[in-house]
Each structure stands twice: as structure tokens, then as C-alpha cells.
Design an enzyme around this catalytic site. Structure first.
Site, PDB file in Angstrom:
ATOM      1  N   ASP A 226       0.821  -1.211   0.000  1.00 40.50           N
ATOM      2  CA  ASP A 226       0.000   0.000   0.000  1.00 40.50           C
ATOM      3  C   ASP A 226       0.851   1.255   0.000  1.00 40.50           C
ATOM      4  O   ASP A 226       2.069   1.195   0.210  1.00 40.50           O
ATOM      5  CB  ASP A 226      -0.976  -0.016   1.197  1.00 40.50           C
ATOM      6  CG  ASP A 226      -0.320  -0.437   2.500  1.00 40.50           C
ATOM      7  OD1 ASP A 226       0.918  -0.472   2.562  1.00 40.50           O
ATOM      8  OD2 ASP A 226      -1.046  -0.730   3.458  1.00 40.50           O
TER       9      ASP A 226
ATOM     10  N   ASN B  97      -7.594  -3.016  14.322  1.00 40.63           N
ATOM     11  CA  ASN B  97      -8.969  -3.387  13.961  1.00 40.63           C
ATOM     12  C   ASN B  97      -9.006  -4.582  12.988  1.00 40.63           C
ATOM     13  O   ASN B  97     -10.034  -4.877  12.411  1.00 40.63           O
ATOM     14  CB  ASN B  97      -9.723  -2.187  13.350  1.00 40.63           C
ATOM     15  CG  ASN B  97      -9.112  -1.721  12.029  1.00 40.63           C
ATOM     16  OD1 ASN B  97      -8.137  -2.290  11.558  1.00 40.63           O
ATOM     17  ND2 ASN B  97      -9.691  -0.692  11.435  1.00 40.63           N
TER      18      ASN B  97
ATOM     19  N   HIS C 225      -7.213  -4.888  10.176  1.00 39.94           N
ATOM     20  CA  HIS C 225      -6.964  -4.635   8.750  1.00 39.94           C
ATOM     21  C   HIS C 225      -5.613  -5.218   8.331  1.00 39.94           C
ATOM     22  O   HIS C 225      -4.692  -5.323   9.132  1.00 39.94           O
ATOM     23  CB  HIS C 225      -7.086  -3.150   8.392  1.00 39.94           C
ATOM     24  CG  HIS C 225      -5.978  -2.248   8.844  1.00 39.94           C
ATOM     25  ND1 HIS C 225      -6.166  -1.208   9.722  1.00 39.94           N
ATOM     26  CD2 HIS C 225      -4.669  -2.206   8.516  1.00 39.94           C
ATOM     27  CE1 HIS C 225      -5.026  -0.564   9.912  1.00 39.94           C
ATOM     28  NE2 HIS C 225      -4.091  -1.150   9.199  1.00 39.94           N
TER      29      HIS C 225
ATOM     30  N   GLU D 171      -9.707  -2.157   5.181  1.00 41.47           N
ATOM     31  CA  GLU D 171     -10.412  -1.886   6.432  1.00 41.47           C
ATOM     32  C   GLU D 171     -11.599  -2.844   6.584  1.00 41.47           C
ATOM     33  O   GLU D 171     -12.038  -3.462   5.601  1.00 41.47           O
ATOM     34  CB  GLU D 171     -10.911  -0.434   6.417  1.00 41.47           C
ATOM     35  CG  GLU D 171      -9.789   0.601   6.364  1.00 41.47           C
ATOM     36  CD  GLU D 171      -9.127   0.830   7.732  1.00 41.47           C
ATOM     37  OE1 GLU D 171      -9.203  -0.050   8.612  1.00 41.47           O
ATOM     38  OE2 GLU D 171      -8.528   1.903   7.910  1.00 41.47           O
TER      39      GLU D 171
HETATM   40  C1  GLP Z   1      -0.645   0.386   8.539  1.00 40.44           C
HETATM   41  C2  GLP Z   1      -0.255  -0.388   7.296  1.00 40.44           C
HETATM   42  C3  GLP Z   1      -0.439  -1.878   7.478  1.00 40.44           C
HETATM   43  C4  GLP Z   1       0.220  -2.304   8.785  1.00 40.44           C
HETATM   44  C5  GLP Z   1      -0.448  -1.605   9.942  1.00 40.44           C
HETATM   45  C6  GLP Z   1       0.132  -2.013  11.297  1.00 40.44           C
HETATM   46  O1  GLP Z   1      -2.000   0.655   8.593  1.00 40.44           O
HETATM   47  N1  GLP Z   1      -0.961   0.020   6.131  1.00 40.44           N
HETATM   48  O2  GLP Z   1       0.113  -2.556   6.378  1.00 40.44           O
HETATM   49  O3  GLP Z   1       0.104  -3.694   8.931  1.00 40.44           O
HETATM   50  O4  GLP Z   1      -0.252  -0.215   9.757  1.00 40.44           O
HETATM   51  O5  GLP Z   1       1.305  -1.304  11.551  1.00 40.44           O
HETATM   52  P1  GLP Z   1       2.314  -1.629  12.709  1.00 40.44           P
HETATM   53  O6  GLP Z   1       3.099  -2.800  12.259  1.00 40.44           O
HETATM   54  O7  GLP Z   1       3.168  -0.385  12.821  1.00 40.44           O
HETATM   55  O8  GLP Z   1       1.525  -1.885  13.933  1.00 40.44           O
END
Ligand code: GLP
Length: 248
Positions: A66, A133, A135, A140
Site C-alpha cells: 500500500d 482493527n 486490517h 479496512e
Molecule cells: C498500517 C499499514 C499496514 C500495517 C499496519 C500495522 O495501517 N498500512 O500494512 O500492517 O499499519 O502497523 P504496525 O506494524 O506499525 O503496527
């Protein structure tokens, strides 16, 4: 779907070694990469292995999950600059072979992302994090399981979660381009990393509940080769139920 519990460092090593082994077997491997704090343990391990000349990324192709809309690639919080900083600038990968979905090359450029992945031979090894949440990438809750790469409007909870990387909440982009759940399920092998107490509830639901669009990560139950790597905090809601796990 397999659940394993290890320290963050061990998770970085285990996934890192699998990727090194894959590249030794297939020098032009296609990797699916994630941003966020969870996968940095893997990137640290791979960077170190590269310095020790145990692996070369010269022929490797990567596709990231993304990218925010509205940040230029050189903005410090764009996912492009995150990847350059944490991996691409530290190894011998050819930047031309590193891809992130974007609308920069034209409003509908993201529509071709799935096609480009397919033309590269599909993703051999996909790394995922998970949002609090549930995702994955920026899919989402409510995202259909058959979704391809698409534009996403971020949930308030995701904007709040990600605000820690920005000077203020107002600076967090409200939209992004994300691979869809169906795009992700096409990868040949998938690993998901969950670290910290904030992921406990999402991991508990992933372990206990049937697949549902309310928990995007549950789409992974339809894939035949998925391992969920948790640290003890993220796994604290399931530890008593998981039989087949390694204690740290
Ligand atoms: C963002 C990214 C996700 C990632 C999530 C969790 O929303 N788009 O790909 O998995 O954050 O991030 P973290 O690993 O910093 O908790």
C-alpha cells in the site's frame, strides 16, 4: 493457518532465513512487502545478512502492499521512503524492480498493479502486519474478500493508530491505495507479524472466529500456506488455546 509465538528478534530471524533460502533457490524471487513497525525486524535481519554477503537482492522484484495518497515519495512518512530507508537503500536491490501502488502515474494507474504482479509471476512470499482493527494492508473492516488493488478511505481508528508517525493527527493522509484481499491471497506463501498488546484482540478474533469481512485478516483462512507470527503480548489472548506453539 498456523500460529507461532516468538520474540520479535526470533520472528525477524525466522522470516529472514525463509526469504534468504527462497532467494538462494530462486534468485529472481518476487517478494510482497509491508510497512509499519512490525516487519522492521525482518528488514534488519535481511540487511545484516546482506552485509555478511549471505544474500543478494540484485535479481529480486518487490511489490509493496500500500501507499498513502497525497504524500510525495520523498516525504519521510511515505511508504516509498520507509522502504528505501529500512531495506532498499541498505541492500543491492535495483530500485526499478521495487513497486508500490500509486495514483501518481495517472488516476487509474493503481488498476494495473494486480496485472503487473501477475506479469512478474505472482508473489512468492508475502509479509503482512495487522492493524488493531484487523486490517491487512489498508483493507479496512467491510472490504470484500474478492477486492483487487483499490483506493481506500482510512477509518478513524487507523488514522489514530498511524498518527504516531506524524507531527500531528491532521497530517495523516485520509486515503491510500491498497492491494485488495484477493490480490493478497494470490501470493504463494503468506506470513503475518503481530507485535504488542494492541494486537491482542485482533489476534484472538483471528484465532477464534469464522472468516468475516468485519475482520479483514480472516480472509487469510482461505489460503493454504499462512503462518501468523506473534510475540507473547500479541498472543496473550490465545496462549492457553494454542497447542502447537513455541514458548519464548
Ligand atoms: C498500517 C499499514 C499496514 C500495517 C499496519 C500495522 O495501517 N498500512 O500494512 O500492517 O499499519 O502497523 P504496525 O506494524 O506499525 O503496527
Amino acid at each position: 493457518m498456523k500460529f507461532e509465538v516468538w520474540s520479535e528478534e526470533e520472528i525477524g530471524k525466522k522470516i529472514g532465513e525463509e526469504i534468504i533460502e527462497l532467494i538462494h533457490r530462486k534468485e529472481n524471487a518476487v517478494l510482497g512487502l509491508a510497512t509499519g513497525s512490525s516487519p522492521t525486524c525482518v528488514y534488519r535481519y535481511l540487511t545484516e545478512a546482506y552485509r555478511e554477503r549471505r544474500v543478494s537482492f540484485a535479481k529480486v522484484t518487490t511489490f509493496n502492499l500500500d501507499e498513502y495518497i497525497g504524500l510525495s515519495p520523498d516525504h519521510p512518512q511515505s511508504y516509498r521512503s520507509f522502504m528505501n530507508r529500512h531495506l532498499f537503500d541498505c541492500v543491492d536491490i535495483d530500485l526499478k524492480n521495487t513497486h508500490l501502488p500509486s495514483i501518481r502515474d495517472g488516476e487509474d494507474a493503481y488498476l494495473h498493479y494486480d496485472k503487473r504482479i501477475e506479469e512478474a509471476g505472482n508473489i512468492d512470499y508475502q509479509i503482512l502486519g495487522i492493524g488493531s482493527n484487523g486490517h491487512i494492508a489498508f483493507n479496512e473492516p467491510g472490504t470484500p474478500f474478492d477486492s483487487l488493488t483499490h483506493i481506500v478511505y482510512l477509518k478513524e481508528s487507523t488514522i489514530s493508530d498511524n498518527a504516531r508517525f506524524f507531527a500531528s493527527r491532521d497530517e495523516v493522509p485520509v486515503s491510500a491505495v491498497s492491494m485488495g484481499l484477493s490480490s493478497i491471497l494470490k501470493a504463494k506463501k503468506i506470513v503475518l507479524i503481530a507485535l504488542g498488546k494492541k494486537k491482542k484482540e485482533a489476534i484472538r478474533r483471528l484465532y477464534e472466529d469464522d472468516p468475516s469481512v468485519d475482520l479483514p485478516a480472516s480472509a487469510l483462512k482461505y489460503h493454504k500456506d499462512v503462518t501468523i507470527y506473534c510475540d507473547p503480548d500479541a498472543a496473550s489472548g490465545i496462549l492457553s488455546k494454542v497447542k502447537d506453539y513455541a514458548r519464548v
